[in-house]
Write a protein that holds these residues in place. Sequence first.
Motif, PDB file in Angstrom:
ATOM      1  N   LEU A 178       0.826  -1.211   0.000  1.00 26.47           N
ATOM      2  CA  LEU A 178       0.000   0.000   0.000  1.00 26.47           C
ATOM      3  C   LEU A 178       0.858   1.259   0.000  1.00 26.47           C
ATOM      4  O   LEU A 178       0.541   2.249  -0.673  1.00 26.47           O
ATOM      5  CB  LEU A 178      -0.938   0.008   1.210  1.00 26.47           C
ATOM      6  CG  LEU A 178      -2.310  -0.620   1.021  1.00 26.47           C
ATOM      7  CD1 LEU A 178      -3.064  -0.634   2.348  1.00 26.47           C
ATOM      8  CD2 LEU A 178      -3.120   0.115  -0.041  1.00 26.47           C
ATOM      9  N   ASP A 179       1.950   1.219   0.747  1.00 25.48           N
ATOM     10  CA  ASP A 179       2.851   2.377   0.759  1.00 25.48           C
ATOM     11  C   ASP A 179       3.458   2.614  -0.624  1.00 25.48           C
ATOM     12  O   ASP A 179       3.638   3.762  -1.047  1.00 25.48           O
ATOM     13  CB  ASP A 179       3.965   2.170   1.792  1.00 25.48           C
ATOM     14  CG  ASP A 179       3.449   2.173   3.220  1.00 25.48           C
ATOM     15  OD1 ASP A 179       2.391   2.789   3.460  1.00 25.48           O
ATOM     16  OD2 ASP A 179       4.094   1.558   4.093  1.00 25.48           O
ATOM     17  N   LEU A 180       3.784   1.529  -1.324  1.00 23.92           N
ATOM     18  CA  LEU A 180       4.332   1.670  -2.672  1.00 23.92           C
ATOM     19  C   LEU A 180       3.295   2.238  -3.634  1.00 23.92           C
ATOM     20  O   LEU A 180       3.614   3.083  -4.475  1.00 23.92           O
ATOM     21  CB  LEU A 180       4.832   0.309  -3.175  1.00 23.92           C
ATOM     22  CG  LEU A 180       6.111  -0.225  -2.537  1.00 23.92           C
ATOM     23  CD1 LEU A 180       6.368  -1.659  -2.967  1.00 23.92           C
ATOM     24  CD2 LEU A 180       7.309   0.652  -2.902  1.00 23.92           C
ATOM     25  N   LEU A 181       2.060   1.778  -3.521  1.00 20.83           N
ATOM     26  CA  LEU A 181       0.999   2.329  -4.356  1.00 20.83           C
ATOM     27  C   LEU A 181       0.794   3.816  -4.068  1.00 20.83           C
ATOM     28  O   LEU A 181       0.574   4.622  -4.981  1.00 20.83           O
ATOM     29  CB  LEU A 181      -0.302   1.562  -4.144  1.00 20.83           C
ATOM     30  CG  LEU A 181      -0.329   0.098  -4.595  1.00 20.83           C
ATOM     31  CD1 LEU A 181      -1.660  -0.546  -4.234  1.00 20.83           C
ATOM     32  CD2 LEU A 181      -0.069  -0.016  -6.094  1.00 20.83           C
ATOM     33  N   ASP A 182       0.872   4.159  -2.794  1.00 21.15           N
ATOM     34  CA  ASP A 182       0.757   5.563  -2.385  1.00 21.15           C
ATOM     35  C   ASP A 182       1.872   6.390  -3.029  1.00 21.15           C
ATOM     36  O   ASP A 182       1.645   7.477  -3.585  1.00 21.15           O
ATOM     37  CB  ASP A 182       0.830   5.640  -0.866  1.00 21.15           C
ATOM     38  CG  ASP A 182       0.414   7.000  -0.314  1.00 21.15           C
ATOM     39  OD1 ASP A 182      -0.025   7.859  -1.108  1.00 21.15           O
ATOM     40  OD2 ASP A 182       0.519   7.200   0.908  1.00 21.15           O
ATOM     41  N   ALA A 183       3.098   5.853  -2.978  1.00 17.44           N
ATOM     42  CA  ALA A 183       4.237   6.564  -3.559  1.00 17.44           C
ATOM     43  C   ALA A 183       4.108   6.681  -5.076  1.00 17.44           C
ATOM     44  O   ALA A 183       4.447   7.719  -5.660  1.00 17.44           O
ATOM     45  CB  ALA A 183       5.539   5.844  -3.197  1.00 17.44           C
ATOM     46  N   ALA A 184       3.614   5.622  -5.720  1.00 16.82           N
ATOM     47  CA  ALA A 184       3.450   5.662  -7.173  1.00 16.82           C
ATOM     48  C   ALA A 184       2.421   6.715  -7.571  1.00 16.82           C
ATOM     49  O   ALA A 184       2.617   7.470  -8.537  1.00 16.82           O
ATOM     50  CB  ALA A 184       3.026   4.289  -7.692  1.00 16.82           C
ATOM     51  N   ALA A 185       1.318   6.778  -6.825  1.00 16.00           N
ATOM     52  CA  ALA A 185       0.296   7.793  -7.115  1.00 16.00           C
ATOM     53  C   ALA A 185       0.851   9.192  -6.911  1.00 16.00           C
ATOM     54  O   ALA A 185       0.604  10.096  -7.707  1.00 16.00           O
ATOM     55  CB  ALA A 185      -0.928   7.559  -6.241  1.00 16.00           C
ATOM     56  N   ALA A 186       1.624   9.369  -5.845  1.00 19.70           N
ATOM     57  CA  ALA A 186       2.220  10.678  -5.583  1.00 19.70           C
ATOM     58  C   ALA A 186       3.219  11.055  -6.672  1.00 19.70           C
ATOM     59  O   ALA A 186       3.429  12.244  -6.951  1.00 19.70           O
ATOM     60  CB  ALA A 186       2.902  10.673  -4.215  1.00 19.70           C
ATOM     61  N   ALA A 187       3.837  10.039  -7.305  1.00 17.07           N
ATOM     62  CA  ALA A 187       4.847  10.291  -8.336  1.00 17.07           C
ATOM     63  C   ALA A 187       4.246  10.455  -9.729  1.00 17.07           C
ATOM     64  O   ALA A 187       4.986  10.623 -10.698  1.00 17.07           O
ATOM     65  CB  ALA A 187       5.873   9.160  -8.348  1.00 17.07           C
ATOM     66  N   GLY A 188       2.916  10.376  -9.846  1.00 14.55           N
ATOM     67  CA  GLY A 188       2.303  10.753 -11.105  1.00 14.55           C
ATOM     68  C   GLY A 188       1.705   9.664 -11.972  1.00 14.55           C
ATOM     69  O   GLY A 188       1.316   9.951 -13.109  1.00 14.55           O
ATOM     70  N   VAL A 189       1.601   8.401 -11.481  1.00 14.93           N
ATOM     71  CA  VAL A 189       0.906   7.421 -12.307  1.00 14.93           C
ATOM     72  C   VAL A 189      -0.564   7.824 -12.422  1.00 14.93           C
ATOM     73  O   VAL A 189      -1.119   8.480 -11.539  1.00 14.93           O
ATOM     74  CB  VAL A 189       1.021   5.990 -11.737  1.00 14.93           C
ATOM     75  CG1 VAL A 189       2.468   5.547 -11.648  1.00 14.93           C
ATOM     76  CG2 VAL A 189       0.326   5.854 -10.394  1.00 14.93           C
ATOM     77  N   GLU A 190      -1.178   7.425 -13.507  1.00 16.12           N
ATOM     78  CA  GLU A 190      -2.559   7.834 -13.764  1.00 16.12           C
ATOM     79  C   GLU A 190      -3.582   6.982 -13.015  1.00 16.12           C
ATOM     80  O   GLU A 190      -4.698   7.433 -12.754  1.00 16.12           O
ATOM     81  CB  GLU A 190      -2.856   7.782 -15.259  1.00 16.12           C
ATOM     82  CG  GLU A 190      -2.124   8.833 -16.067  1.00 16.12           C
ATOM     83  CD  GLU A 190      -0.710   8.433 -16.482  1.00 16.12           C
ATOM     84  OE1 GLU A 190      -0.050   9.212 -17.188  1.00 16.12           O
ATOM     85  OE2 GLU A 190      -0.250   7.325 -16.080  1.00 16.12           O
ATOM     86  N   HIS A 191      -3.201   5.730 -12.706  1.00 15.76           N
ATOM     87  CA  HIS A 191      -4.136   4.820 -12.052  1.00 15.76           C
ATOM     88  C   HIS A 191      -3.367   3.943 -11.059  1.00 15.76           C
ATOM     89  O   HIS A 191      -2.166   3.705 -11.220  1.00 15.76           O
ATOM     90  CB  HIS A 191      -4.819   3.886 -13.061  1.00 15.76           C
ATOM     91  CG  HIS A 191      -5.421   4.583 -14.235  1.00 15.76           C
ATOM     92  ND1 HIS A 191      -6.703   5.071 -14.244  1.00 15.76           N
ATOM     93  CD2 HIS A 191      -4.902   4.880 -15.454  1.00 15.76           C
ATOM     94  CE1 HIS A 191      -6.959   5.633 -15.416  1.00 15.76           C
ATOM     95  NE2 HIS A 191      -5.873   5.536 -16.161  1.00 15.76           N
ATOM     96  N   ILE A 192      -4.097   3.437 -10.075  1.00 13.41           N
ATOM     97  CA  ILE A 192      -3.565   2.358  -9.250  1.00 13.41           C
ATOM     98  C   ILE A 192      -4.477   1.153  -9.415  1.00 13.41           C
ATOM     99  O   ILE A 192      -5.657   1.291  -9.763  1.00 13.41           O
ATOM    100  CB  ILE A 192      -3.421   2.758  -7.767  1.00 13.41           C
ATOM    101  CG1 ILE A 192      -4.764   3.204  -7.189  1.00 13.41           C
ATOM    102  CG2 ILE A 192      -2.356   3.819  -7.595  1.00 13.41           C
ATOM    103  CD1 ILE A 192      -4.688   3.467  -5.694  1.00 13.41           C
TER     104      ILE A 192
END
Length: 422
Positions: free
Chosen positions: A165-179
């Motif tokens: 979940l922390d990685l998904l949070d970081a990915a969203a913060a870094a600009g991916v369009e979807h999780i």
Amino acid sequence: MPDRLVGISRVRPWGGVAVDLEFDGDRIASVVPHDPGRMRAGMLDGRGLLALPTVVNAHAHVDKSWMGLPWQPYGGEGGTDGRIRHERAHRDALGIPSVERTAAVLDAHVRHGTTAIRTHVDVDLGIGLRGIDAVREAVDAYDGAIEATIVAFPQDGVLRRPGVLDLLDAAAAAGVEHIGGLDPASIDRDPVGQLDAIFALAERHGVGLDIHLHDAAELGAFQLELIIERTDRLGLAGCVNIAHGFAVAQLPEPRRRDLLQACGALGITFTTVAPLRLPQLPMAELDAAGVGVAFGTDGIRDLWSPYGDGDTLAIARQFARASSIVRDDDLRRVVELATRDAAAFVGREVHDLVPGARADVMLLDAEHAMDALVRAPARLAVVGGGRLLHDERDARHDRDEHQERDARPDDEHDRNPGGPHG
């Protein structure tokens, strides 16, 4: 990267009359009746070929293929969890993920007429966000000629692997369009917990959700109901996609109708890879309920399956055949779903051969869209963002000349097969 074209001369959009497409940078500026005098430097000769907007691959995994490496035999156990374990055990030895492997997959997609991709990219404790970085670098090498929308995908589960979940949070913060999410019931064994967690991330970061849902029949329908409820309650209409959604095709018609109507009202969409051994998503019912659907290749030549070549149009044909689709209007509709109507799946308002759209065009030797679907012929030219990315027009011309030459009587024996005593 090839220079930009100024347009394409003498093509037949959707099988209509010949026109010229004029470009302004990466956009289509105008579509005008064909005029031979308009041909000039930087304009591609379309040679009267069928023109379609490029295929949208709305469900790919470009980070995890072994394409370009020596053949890898299928191993490990079947089923979703078995394939996950096998992949985790062997991906490092194959250098997955990497820019090189991703580049090989992107090249295959481009050659088959895809210039816009929604790709799931694995995010887990073993690779962190490295796969996202590799995909972005491989896409950037095209300098804007192709576009990729990224889903940070928890292939190994969300809750069962603390830290994901922390990685998904970081990915969203870094600009991916979807999780993403994955079978909340059968993988994490906690559908409420997984969905609450990923919906909270989507709401906080303003990103979309793209959830793999393989679970069948009523188990899948139960999870779809949970997804519908959260989409409505959190105001995430138009932000949620269901990948696979096998359950929808396995439910009784009244049950399916109610679920699809709820999905249509909330803009929940579906993507399918047209699995051969399972019932197909019902195209007419999806259309009637206002539910968007698009096609994807899933993974190609990876540790899940040795199959796949990057041809999303062939997936659309597979869907049509497995659905017993034969009438012209329905065949054309399948092509529309694979191209024009998949615009929103890759963040576009329009994806068509019209002024203002991106200059993403593929040329095929086909009569019209229906003919192109049932044969899935070679993409003779592929243009992405106004740039020529793939060109086989001369190869086709050479083949035609060779066939014509072989058919001509070009020696005495051909003119008189019986010989001097015949």
